[in-house]
Design a protein around this motif. Sequence first.
Motif, PDB file in Angstrom:
ATOM      1  N   ALA A  15      19.186  36.715  -8.709  1.00 35.68           N
ATOM      2  CA  ALA A  15      19.733  37.113  -7.405  1.00 35.68           C
ATOM      3  C   ALA A  15      18.628  37.631  -6.497  1.00 35.68           C
ATOM      4  CB  ALA A  15      20.813  38.172  -7.587  1.00 35.68           C
ATOM      5  N   ASN A  16      17.534  38.111  -7.097  1.00 36.21           N
ATOM      6  CA  ASN A  16      16.413  38.635  -6.320  1.00 36.21           C
ATOM      7  C   ASN A  16      15.450  37.551  -5.861  1.00 36.21           C
ATOM      8  OD1 ASN A  16      17.229  41.367  -6.534  1.00 36.21           O
ATOM      9  ND2 ASN A  16      16.472  41.372  -8.634  1.00 36.21           N
ATOM     10  N   ALA A  17      15.181  36.590  -6.737  1.00 33.14           N
ATOM     11  CA  ALA A  17      14.241  35.515  -6.417  1.00 33.14           C
ATOM     12  C   ALA A  17      14.209  34.524  -7.567  1.00 33.14           C
ATOM     13  CB  ALA A  17      12.836  36.074  -6.195  1.00 33.14           C
ATOM     14  N   PRO A  18      13.812  33.278  -7.312  1.00 34.06           N
ATOM     15  CA  PRO A  18      13.646  32.327  -8.406  1.00 34.06           C
ATOM     16  C   PRO A  18      12.641  32.862  -9.431  1.00 34.06           C
ATOM     17  CG  PRO A  18      13.581  31.189  -6.305  1.00 34.06           C
ATOM     18  CD  PRO A  18      13.540  32.672  -6.010  1.00 34.06           C
ATOM     19  N   ALA A  19      12.821  32.460 -10.688  1.00 27.91           N
ATOM     20  CA  ALA A  19      11.938  32.949 -11.741  1.00 27.91           C
ATOM     21  C   ALA A  19      11.926  31.972 -12.911  1.00 27.91           C
ATOM     22  CB  ALA A  19      12.404  34.321 -12.223  1.00 27.91           C
ATOM     23  N   THR A  20      10.876  32.080 -13.709  1.00 30.62           N
ATOM     24  CA  THR A  20      10.793  31.308 -14.943  1.00 30.62           C
ATOM     25  C   THR A  20      11.541  32.071 -16.040  1.00 30.62           C
ATOM     26  OG1 THR A  20       8.787  32.387 -15.739  1.00 30.62           O
ATOM     27  CG2 THR A  20       8.492  30.444 -14.304  1.00 30.62           C
TER      28      THR A  20
END
Length: 92
Positions: free
Chosen positions: A25-30
């Motif tokens: 929800a905060n940012a795309p991530a691996t």
Amino acid sequence: MSAHWDTIGYLISSKYRLAVIHRLANAPATPTQIATDENLSPSHVSRAIQRLADRSIVELAVPETQRKNRLYELTPKGTTLWSEIRTAGLDR
């Protein structure tokens, strides 16, 4: 009551699924970033991501052919569900 209640119940019934959508929800991530940020096992995170992708809640933010550093993000459906979870006070 939300039209998405069955899916919300599915999401909040697993700390791993909830942690994944919380982080995305905060940012795309691996998956590795999510595991590190949420203090979870990478294997649990990867499994949660796959199950969420199967339900069109998260998706790859990079080409399918990219094998390393695969970024995931919430879909519009995932964003809506996260908003409903937070509004209901069910986020953690």
